[in-house]
Design a protein around this motif. Structure first.
Motif, PDB file in Angstrom:
ATOM      1  N   SER A 123       0.745  -1.373  -0.065  1.00 41.62           N
ATOM      2  CA  SER A 123      -0.314  -0.156   0.353  1.00 41.62           C
ATOM      3  C   SER A 123       0.537   1.442   0.428  1.00 41.62           C
ATOM      4  N   GLY A 124       0.135   2.132  -0.999  1.00 43.44           N
ATOM      5  CA  GLY A 124       1.296   4.169  -0.089  1.00 43.44           C
ATOM      6  C   GLY A 124       1.745   3.861  -1.728  1.00 43.44           C
ATOM      7  N   GLY A 125       2.756   2.948  -2.350  1.00 42.14           N
ATOM      8  CA  GLY A 125       4.031   2.781  -3.455  1.00 42.14           C
ATOM      9  C   GLY A 125       4.999   2.973  -2.890  1.00 42.14           C
TER      10      GLY A 125
ATOM     11  N   TRP B   2      13.026   9.666 -13.730  1.00 49.17           N
ATOM     12  CA  TRP B   2      11.248  10.387 -13.967  1.00 49.17           C
ATOM     13  C   TRP B   2      10.782   9.124 -15.201  1.00 49.17           C
ATOM     14  N   GLN B   3       9.461   8.924 -14.681  1.00 49.13           N
ATOM     15  CA  GLN B   3       8.360   8.061 -15.905  1.00 49.13           C
ATOM     16  C   GLN B   3       7.639   8.944 -16.415  1.00 49.13           C
ATOM     17  N   THR B   4       7.233   9.470 -17.102  1.00 48.20           N
ATOM     18  CA  THR B   4       5.535   8.995 -17.363  1.00 48.20           C
ATOM     19  C   THR B   4       4.720   8.467 -17.935  1.00 48.20           C
TER      20      THR B   4
ATOM     21  N   GLY C   1      -0.054  10.900 -19.173  1.00 49.45           N
ATOM     22  CA  GLY C   1      -0.361  11.945 -18.628  1.00 49.45           C
ATOM     23  C   GLY C   1       0.594  12.803 -18.026  1.00 49.45           C
ATOM     24  N   MET C   2       0.588  11.961 -16.745  1.00 47.05           N
ATOM     25  CA  MET C   2       1.244  12.459 -15.286  1.00 47.05           C
ATOM     26  C   MET C   2       2.971  11.822 -15.509  1.00 47.05           C
ATOM     27  N   ARG C   3       3.568  12.810 -14.407  1.00 46.99           N
ATOM     28  CA  ARG C   3       4.493  12.544 -14.467  1.00 46.99           C
ATOM     29  C   ARG C   3       5.740  12.527 -13.142  1.00 46.99           C
ATOM     30  N   PHE C   4       6.347  11.232 -12.749  1.00 48.28           N
ATOM     31  CA  PHE C   4       6.702  10.604 -11.325  1.00 48.28           C
ATOM     32  C   PHE C   4       8.146  10.611 -11.347  1.00 48.28           C
TER      33      PHE C   4
ATOM     34  N   ARG D 138      15.375   4.332  -3.134  1.00 50.75           N
ATOM     35  CA  ARG D 138      14.942   4.374  -3.822  1.00 50.75           C
ATOM     36  C   ARG D 138      13.158   5.280  -3.313  1.00 50.75           C
ATOM     37  N   THR D 139      12.584   6.417  -3.361  1.00 54.31           N
ATOM     38  CA  THR D 139      12.441   6.586  -2.750  1.00 54.31           C
ATOM     39  C   THR D 139      12.003   7.790  -3.518  1.00 54.31           C
ATOM     40  N   MET D 140      10.266   7.825  -3.169  1.00 51.96           N
ATOM     41  CA  MET D 140       8.966   9.038  -4.272  1.00 51.96           C
ATOM     42  C   MET D 140       9.921  10.384  -4.331  1.00 51.96           C
TER      43      MET D 140
END
Length: 179
Positions: free
Chosen positions: A58-60, A147-149, A152-155, A174-176
């Motif tokens: 959960s939570g990514g 970064w990945q797209t 239409g979103m970039r994270f 590796r963290t958000m």
């Protein structure tokens, strides 16, 4: 004015009907919202792929674990942390999920559980591109944001590499990253 009373009554009835239709529509939308991607869905049970799927757990975000430089994935000789991260994203783009999974920090590997779950998650996101920022190096640590797209979103994720006593770079975490 008899005509005015009739119009007022007609307006009141019309508004009541519109309110009822809106209430039914809202109810249907809320009910269908229970089948939204990321929830346990009847589409998933039927074998259909939802548009967006949350990572395992959960939570990514992978839970923190004690970092062990001896078991952490190593950056191959002759490759930099920037090159390693670029190779990771290229493996993901090429569908080489086993390779990409093995490049993740140990905490992320434990989070996904196995390469098949990792692949299912990435395919669920529908990633269609990536970019990698310039690394930031301090002493024996390098941080790089990739970064990945998707849809239409970039994270992004910030990857941290540490230099082991033998001089090899090891993947620590590796963290958000911020968007």
């Amino acid at each position: 004015m008899p005509g005015f009373a009739w119009s007022q009554r007609h307006t009141t009835v019309s508004l009541a009907i519109v309110a009822g239709v809106l209430a039914v529509t809202a109810g249907v939308l809320v009910w269908r919202g229970l089948d939204a991607p990321g929830a346990s869905t009847s589409a998933s049970a039927a074998g259909e792929q939802p548009a967006v799927q949350q990572p395992a757990g959960s939570g990514g975000q992978a839970p923190p674990i004690q970092f062990d430089v001896a078991t952490a994935p190593a950056v191959p000789d002759g490759q930099t942390p920037l090159g390693y991260l670029t190779a990771y994203y290229e493996a993901c783009a090429a569908g080489a999920y086993e390779t990409a999974f093995s490049m993740l920090p140990i905490a992320s590997q434990r989070y996904y559980g196995d390469a098949a779950t990792f692949e299912e998650t990435l395919r669920g996101y529908g990633i269609d591109g990536y970019s990698v920022d310039e690394p930031v190096e301090t002493a024996d640590t390098v941080s790089v944001v990739g970064w990945q797209t998707a849809q239409g979103m970039r994270f992004g994720y910030e990857w941290t590499f540490v230099k082991a006593d033998d001089g090899t770079w090891r993947v620590k975490s590796r963290t958000m990253a911020g968007t």
